[in-house]
Design a protein around this motif. Sequence first.
Motif, mmCIF file in Angstrom:
data_model
loop_
_atom_site.group_PDB
_atom_site.id
_atom_site.type_symbol
_atom_site.label_atom_id
_atom_site.label_comp_id
_atom_site.label_asym_id
_atom_site.label_seq_id
_atom_site.Cartn_x
_atom_site.Cartn_y
_atom_site.Cartn_z
ATOM 1 N N VAL A 9 0.833 -1.208 0.000
ATOM 2 C CA VAL A 9 0.000 0.000 0.000
ATOM 3 C C VAL A 9 0.866 1.256 0.000
ATOM 4 O O VAL A 9 0.627 2.200 -0.768
ATOM 5 N N TRP A 10 1.892 1.282 0.843
ATOM 6 C CA TRP A 10 2.726 2.480 0.986
ATOM 7 C C TRP A 10 3.474 2.803 -0.302
ATOM 8 O O TRP A 10 3.451 3.932 -0.787
ATOM 9 N N TYR B 16 1.162 3.821 -3.260
ATOM 10 C CA TYR B 16 0.727 5.215 -3.150
ATOM 11 C C TYR B 16 1.826 6.179 -3.590
ATOM 12 O O TYR B 16 1.554 7.250 -4.120
ATOM 13 N N ARG B 17 3.069 5.781 -3.393
ATOM 14 C CA ARG B 17 4.192 6.630 -3.800
ATOM 15 C C ARG B 17 4.535 6.468 -5.273
ATOM 16 O O ARG B 17 5.506 7.050 -5.761
ATOM 17 N N ARG C 275 -0.500 4.756 -10.355
ATOM 18 C CA ARG C 275 -1.611 4.699 -9.403
ATOM 19 C C ARG C 275 -2.925 4.420 -10.122
ATOM 20 O O ARG C 275 -3.735 3.617 -9.689
ATOM 21 N N GLY D 82 -6.589 -0.143 -2.656
ATOM 22 C CA GLY D 82 -6.885 1.069 -3.407
ATOM 23 C C GLY D 82 -7.502 0.768 -4.750
ATOM 24 O O GLY D 82 -7.438 1.572 -5.681
ATOM 25 N N HIS E 139 -5.602 7.226 -1.148
ATOM 26 C CA HIS E 139 -4.532 6.628 -1.932
ATOM 27 C C HIS E 139 -5.026 5.945 -3.202
ATOM 28 O O HIS E 139 -4.229 5.459 -4.005
ATOM 29 N N ASN E 140 -6.350 5.890 -3.411
ATOM 30 C CA ASN E 140 -6.901 5.250 -4.604
ATOM 31 C C ASN E 140 -6.409 5.955 -5.862
ATOM 32 O O ASN E 140 -6.415 7.185 -5.950
ATOM 33 N N GLY E 141 -5.996 5.170 -6.855
ATOM 34 C CA GLY E 141 -5.453 5.748 -8.077
ATOM 35 C C GLY E 141 -6.428 6.632 -8.819
ATOM 36 O O GLY E 141 -6.050 7.665 -9.384
ATOM 37 N N VAL F 289 -6.646 10.006 -6.930
ATOM 38 C CA VAL F 289 -5.450 10.820 -7.184
ATOM 39 C C VAL F 289 -5.506 11.412 -8.586
ATOM 40 O O VAL F 289 -5.217 12.604 -8.798
ATOM 41 N N HIS G 24 -5.737 17.461 -2.546
ATOM 42 C CA HIS G 24 -6.452 16.574 -1.629
ATOM 43 C C HIS G 24 -7.125 17.373 -0.513
ATOM 44 O O HIS G 24 -8.265 17.085 -0.141
#
Length: 484
Positions: free
Chosen positions: A14-15, A18-19, A231, A390, A437-439, A442, A452
């Motif tokens: 997940v981390w 998101y990056r 993402r 996500g 964090h969902n693509g 974003v 955001h």
Amino acid sequence: MDIVGVLLALGILVWLAYRGWSILLLAPFCAILAALLAGQPLLANWTQTFMRNAADFVAQFFPIFLLGALFGKLMEATGSVSAIASAMTERLGTKRAILAVVLAGALVTYGGVSLFVAFFVLAPMGHALFKAADIPQRLMPAAIALGTSTFTMSAMPGTPAIQNAIPMPFFGTGPFAAPGLGIIASVIMLGFGMWWLTRAQGGAVRAGEGYNYSGASATEAISRDETIRERGAAAHEFDPSEMERGGHATTSPSAGIAALPLVAVVIVNLLMSFVVLPRMNASFLAEATWGATSLSAVAGVWSVIVALAAGIVTLLVTNVRNLPGLRGIMDAGANAAVLPILSVASLVGFGAVVAGLPAFEQVKSWVLNIEGGPLVSLAIATNILAALTGSASGGLTIALDALGPTYMQIASQIGLNPELMHRVAVIGAGTLDSLPHNGAVVTLLAVCGVSHRDGYPDLAVVAIAGALVALTAVIILGSMFGSF
């Protein structure tokens, strides 16, 4: 230690996702890490579990990804989506700017246009409308999300969205599963979302807040942020990088002509589901040559495939003189399907490895023993997995891969209609998938040029809170009256 390993692997996934790290790299790495910490064979988990399950997902759903992306690209390149959005704007006017954006998004996505295509077309239209009506641009992502990413993705019966197709092979259902409940859920999502946005607009007027955007265009915003592609590709069925590739028509069709392909998708989907396939003699599917399956296991996917193909043919016929560089457009549409399906398939492979670990039995037991019955536990399972990954499609597939057969067994024991489980699972996957964090979230915020901090609170209310209210209503009504 097994549970800790699973949580650690999932946290890293997940981390880093998101990056902006590629899911194609993260998913196998995190799957192998989880297997390593559980003391399971590493290479066998990668080649025999991860890859087999990922390949099965591609085999089942690539036609829908391919035709959906191609249809969306053609609709954008011909100017059909813009024509529909413009007609909606002219009909409703600036006084109903928010409703115009919502309904334009709903119309094109229910007709089969890919989510990201709708984002790119609706954002410029939204800016023009919101500027004319002096509505704060921070409300625009929520308006677009309400029309494109809520009821037309998970609740409306017959929607060709991939999320609605995923439960069909598991439950033997079709795209119109539990139509009455789906319509009720759609009305709740739309009504709740419009109530909130109208309320927010009124508050902005009283505070003297208006439109003051002077940022970059959608294309410029995406080109500046290279992580958006990674993402976004794991969240939905269209690669955003293909939006500007291929030719574009110099003139747009009339709104009536532009809407014909969408009408074709809906009508053909309906006919395939209720007229053509039920009358087909498909006994040959039981043979090993055809996978030893049944019509009920493939009928839903077949319906959506034929419907999207009919939409593409209709679009080509009605725009044959308005398509410069057709080969380039078709290539871009086909390419737009590749990264998304491989990304989601990789999430599915990760889920399969985790589901095969000894520790997963504890998770499975916890989920199945949640108070409230199988509908509540199914909703919670899809919500949690969609939130963590996500991705509504990735979380839904992981949940059904691991728990689908168990839920079908429970359904047969207590007389629960699989169509009801289908609708609960899809709506459940389309709620907490819209976390920050969902693509798709974003991408939408970037396309609209809204941060955001400014745009997400209202988006969360319409995409998460409204969907949760609708999900609760479906579970209560389904528990009382069954599927209808």
